[in-house]
Scaffold this motif. Sequence first.
Motif: not given
Length: 261
Positions: A244-254
């Motif tokens: 249900g989600y995708e992490n961007l830059t290690g999870g700084i954003a999602a």
Amino acid sequence: THFGYETIPEAEKQGRVAGVFTNVAESYDKMNDLMSLGVHRLWKDYFVSTLNPGATTPLGHPQKILDVAGGTGDIAFRMLHNSHVLNGNPNIELTISDINPAMLEVGRQRSLALPAEQQSCISFLEANAETLPSSIQDNSLDLYTVAFGIRNFTNMRAAIKEAHRVLKPGGVFACLEFSKVDRFPLFNAVYKQWSFSAIPLIGQLVAGDRDSYQYLVESIERFPTQVEFRDMIVEAGFDVAGEGYENLTGGIAAIHRGIKP
Ligand code: SAM
């Protein structure tokens, strides 16, 4: 000064958020670049490319989009480009809504630089995401986007419910937001140091406003984890694919996404 979501009184939170964005509206773009070292542009590009606005079947089919907390138009303008230029579909109707007239005004000014045929697809709406006006009808939208907005809402659940109300069956709720770095302790330590020391300082030096940027950092800290937020989306009645989600830059954003059944 730490205040949890449950303890901060509603009126106080809404007032505080209004103050923050009135103060930052002017310096907003410059500050985003400085605080994220320019990476917010890549996240926004990627977010919009995954949604691929204008890619309708059949091609050219009308698409109705609402960008909530759309402030300065960062997401909306990318969606217009994606639809008009990349997909050759000018047949989209895009509403940029925000609770803050100063942020909307920045967006309105910026939109004047767009090609006329793109400008004519946009309308601006001053509205609270938790109680959208009845002019946005039930089951009327194909896509609802909210980028770096929802963590500022007093009642996120109410806003997600409203998203569910206004989307058509099959319509997509898509959220880009700061999130949690959980799998990389060292990276997280560096990121925390940057957030809590550098960002308020940059706010003070560049925007002359330390408190607003301190608030932004704390609001990121208080925001639910990827999984908690995903569960809120599911509770509101959306289906999600995979995690249900995708992490961007290690999870700084999602990016979180839900589909209205
Ligand atoms: N989406 C833009 C972007 O990605 O650059 C702007 C994000 S800005 C950080 C957050 C926006 O949320 C502000 O413009 C603020 O006015 C808006 N906002 C805060 N609370 C809101 C609410 N309850 N309803 C609608 N917008 C809200």
